[in-house]
Design a protein around this motif. Structure first.
Motif: not given
Length: 822
Positions: A728-733, A735-739, A745-749
């Motif tokens: 759900k967090e990734i879906g919202i991101r 929607v707001f245009g996250a590439s 980077l969000l998942l790997s860092r």
């Protein structure tokens, strides 16, 4: 009720196919590998435990204190000690202890001897062992067939192993059959030098020699059968002061105390060798505080790991190697168990409704416990079924790599006992931690609609970080070990080992064989010597370094004038041997190490004893690279009457090797018609010296790779759970245009940082382990920093590859599918 638990557990596992598959595969391989390692280690520690009198049998070992600077405490990973040499005792020790000490009930000796045994009109090079008639009174080897209860009383009787019986007599009964045994078959029949009064022996018994016995043999012959033994045994000086050493075992009375008997043996033998001790103390300039010589009664159960006793005819192994394999087995089992526990914890979020309903309808803790343990047991049961097949396949691979003898059929009882034990322990562990979480789920939260459960991120990171720290530690250590092995196999040893054939046991016609071999096209050079490389069969004396005040071995070798040229050994100063009367009787060559020792003496005059040093040769390694270059004196004797033992044949670079070998065999068969032709390539012979070490490194390498793979499997499963928790967090991101790169980077860092932290944590322990381990080698290629960075880079790359897979899969989701109900 049990049927209900089983049906519910199977349905639950079927709904989580991916995680169930990851758990099953990981557990199957992890349990299989761990069981193989555990059985191997147990077999190693079970050596010599099958003898009925094993608790009463002890090996007599002599300790020589060669300097006043000896280390009194040995390192935990090695039984070698600086300044202390451990070796077997002289011929008369066992007999003497049996005569004078009431605590000693019996004694026997065990020593190896090389020679020939006749089979199908050909003499085969074999090795047999001399023992006393009391050998079978002390040791309980299983007798398969014998001529009677006192089969080893006849002086001309020989006891053989069942493998030897099959080799020489096939399916025929071996008892009473004749064996022709000789030390040499050169020259006329009446001039052959036999090892015994008679060359004809009759088989008195066939025995089974188990793999887990330190005492391995093919032929056993009584000491009394040795030529001249009666004269030798009556000479006290030869019995106690001869340079020949014999493995000696004593049997103590059942009531005897080992500690008290050990002290009595030590006191008695020190009295016997009192004059020798005084002589050595004076010769070596040792202090009065130095014991010079001491004796130990080593329990039979410790013999297999007594690698420090020099020139032992017994089968010994390093204790640390078995401990390393045991640790790896426990580590792999720990990793796969943690993977299973954490995956089960992570998937609880999919089962909140199930547990909520169970609690609403009145499920008690006991019933929930049974349900969780049933699921864990089913997972383990299926994993164990697969593990049986995996063991059947991997045990053969493991034996080839390590030289072990693990067998699912032969060790079935041990496998079954360990498998049941692991099943009981792991089912409790795997079911216990998810059960704690289920107990903590609050019914009120479920009724309010808060029917979600997520594994705490810190818990996941901690678990994965700990896993990777252990796996990375093993991986870094292994690549350093692998690098050291490659370095040893390729290091310049000071001579040319390429395209050199070694033929041993030439005897009286060695010079004639050299002339014929030199005339063969494709043979560049031929040299003869009385000793082989690695100091085998090489005579040594004790020499004191006047600067360090320590004694060291100085090896002696006899060669012909072409030895240096054949092996391309460099000359530092002076000249090589010349075929002249002066060089035969009055000259020697020394290596650079011994020359530097000689120069330190105030009275050095360019001579070694009464012979002129005509040349100083560059250092080359006589022994494996675990030891430094030894001092060496080379004598010259071009026409020894007994002949040389070994030939080194240098082949030219443009020859047809099979044709050259065929021509050499033709010459051999003409000169030695009743002996089989055998040869080795020098580079392969040298590599074989590291065979045990190489097998150990290869085994640890494969196991470390598997440990990393299992850690990555756990990471793969847990990443899929984490992504599911954050959909759900990734879906919202999105929607707001996250590439995709931002989601990556969000998942790997966090995981990349976790692996780097793990690397920093294990850096010092890995460095200390390698520093201690490399102390066993005189020559090392310590590239720890670069190899450490490579190891961290490889593991980090694997981690990021797994994260990338989940990132790309997640990036394709339609956010509407996960946000439509929010």
């Amino acid at each position: 009720m049990l049927r209900h638990y089983l049906k519910t557990a199977i349905r639950s596992l079927a709904r989580r196919k991916l995680y169930f598959a990851i758990n099953t595969i990981g557990l199957s391989f992890g349990v299989a590998i761990s069981l193989i390692l555990f059985v191997f280690v147990i077999n190693e520690w079970s050596f010599d435990r099958s003898h009925e009198k094993g608790d009463q049998i002890f090996r007599v070992v002599q300790w020589d204190y060669t300097s006043d600077t000896y280390e009194q405490e040995q390192k935990w990973w090695s039984d070698e000690q600086e300044g202390i040499r451990k070796r077997d005792v002289t011929l008369g020790v066992g007999y003497h202890l049996n005569e004078v000490l009431p605590e000693v009930k019996n004694a026997t000796r065990f020593s190896g001897f090389s020679g020939y045994v006749k089979k199908d009109e050909k003499w085969l090079a074999e090795r047999w062992h001399f023992v006393d008639s009391s050998f079978f009174e002390m040791f309980s080897f299983q007798v398969i067939d014998a001529e009677g209860p006192e089969f080893f009383r006849k002086i001309q009787g020989v006891v053989i192993s069942k493998q030897t019986a099959q080799k020489y007599f096939g399916n025929e009964r071996a008892i009473g059959k004749e064996l022709f045994i000789a030390t040499s078959v050169d020259g006329p029949e009446d001039q052959r030098n036999y090892a015994t009064e008679s060359s004809i022996f009759k088989v008195a018994a066939v025995v089974d020699v188990p793999d887990n016995s330190s005492i391995q043999f093919d032929f056993l012959i009584q000491y009394r059968a040795k030529k001249g033994y009666s004269d030798f045994s009556s000479d006290r000086g030869l019995m106690f002061n001869s340079g020949n050493r014999h493995t000696t075992f004593v049997e103590l009375n059942a009531a005897s105390d080992h500690v008290a008997a050990d002290k009595k043996v030590n006191d008695e033998l020190k009295e016997v060798y009192a004059q020798t001790i005084d002589l050595l103390r004076d010769r070596r300039k040792l202090s009065e505080a130095n014991p010079v010589m001491a004796f130990e009664l080593m329990p039979l159960k410790d013999v297999h790991f007594s690698t420090a006793v020099g020139n032992s005819p017994l089968q010994t192994k390093s204790r640390i190697n078995t401990l390393i394999l045991l640790s790896i087995g426990l580590l792999i089992l720990f990793i796969v168990s943690i993977n299973c526990v954490t995956l089960n914890l992570g998937t609880l979020g999919m089962r909140v409704n199930e547990f909520g309903v169970r609690k609403i309808v009145g499920a008690q803790k006991r019933q929930l416990s049974w349900q969780m343990y049933t699921e864990a047991s089913i997972q383990l049961f299926i994993a164990l079924l697969f593990a049986i097949t995996i063991i059947q396949f991997l045990s053969g691979v493991f034996n080839n790599v390590t030289g072990g003898s693990v067998s699912l059929i032969g060790d079935w009882a041990l496998f079954a006992a360990l498998g049941l034990g692991l099943f009981a322990i792991l089912s409790l562990v795997i079911g216990f931690f998810p059960l704690l979480v289920v107990f903590r789920m609050k019914l009120t939260q479920f009724l309010k609609g808060r029917n979600t459960y997520r594994v705490r991120p810190r818990l996941i990171k901690s678990v994965i970080g700990f896993q990777f720290a252990l796996g990375l530690l093993l991986f870094v250590v292994v690549i350093n070990m692998k690098d050291q092995l490659v370095y040893l196999l390729n290091k310049d040893m000071g001579f040319d080992k390429e395209s050199v054939l070694v033929i041993e046991d030439l005897g009286g016609q060695s010079n004639l064989f050299k002339r014929e071999a030199s005339a063969i096209p494709g043979v560049e050079n031929v040299s003869l010597t009385n000793s082989s490389l690695f100091a085998k069969g090489m005579f040594a004396i004790f020499w004191k370094d006047s600067e360090t005040n320590k004694f060291t071995n100085v090896f002696m070798s006899t060669v012909d004038e072409e030895f240096m040229e054949t092996l391309d050994i460099k000359l530092d100063s002076g000249r090589f041997f010349q075929n002249s009367p002066f060089d035969v009787t009055n000259s020697v060559l020394v290596n650079q190490t011994f020359y530097q020792m000689l120069k330190k003496a105030d009275d050095f005059s360019g001579k070694y004893k009464d012979k002129q040093i005509v040349g100083v040769i560059s250092d080359f390694n006589l022994m494996p690279l675990t030891k430094k270059v030894e001092p060496l004196v080379v004598n010259f004797n071009p026409s020894t009457s007994k002949g040389y033992n070994n030939a080194y044949i240098k082949l030219s670079g443009d020859n047809n090797v099979p044709e050259v070998i065929k021509s050499l065999e033709t010459s051999w068969n003409r000169l030695y018609p009743d002996r089989l032709f055998a040869f080795n390539f020098l580079d392969e012979k040298i590599s074989s010296e590291y065979a045990t070490f190489e097998k150990m490194v290869n085994a640890v390498t494969y196991l470390s790779v598997l440990a990393i793979v299992f850690s990555c499997m756990g990471l793969f499963g847990l990443m899929s759970i984490l992504v599911m928790n954050r959909l759900k967090e990734i879906g919202i991101r999105k929607v707001f245009g996250a590439s995709i790169s931002q989601i990556y980077l969000l998942l790997s860092r966090d995981f990349a940082l976790m692996v780097l932290i793990a690397g920093s944590v294990i850096a010092y322990p890995a460095w200390r382990i390698m520093e201690n381990w490399l102390e066993n080698f005189a020559y090392t290629d310590n590239q720890f920093t670069s190899l450490f960075l490579i190891g961290v880079g490889v593991v980090t790359g694997l981690c990021l590859a797994i994260v990338s897979f989940h990132t790309l899969r997640t990036a394709r989701i339609n956010p509407v599918d996960y946000l439509r109900y929010e």
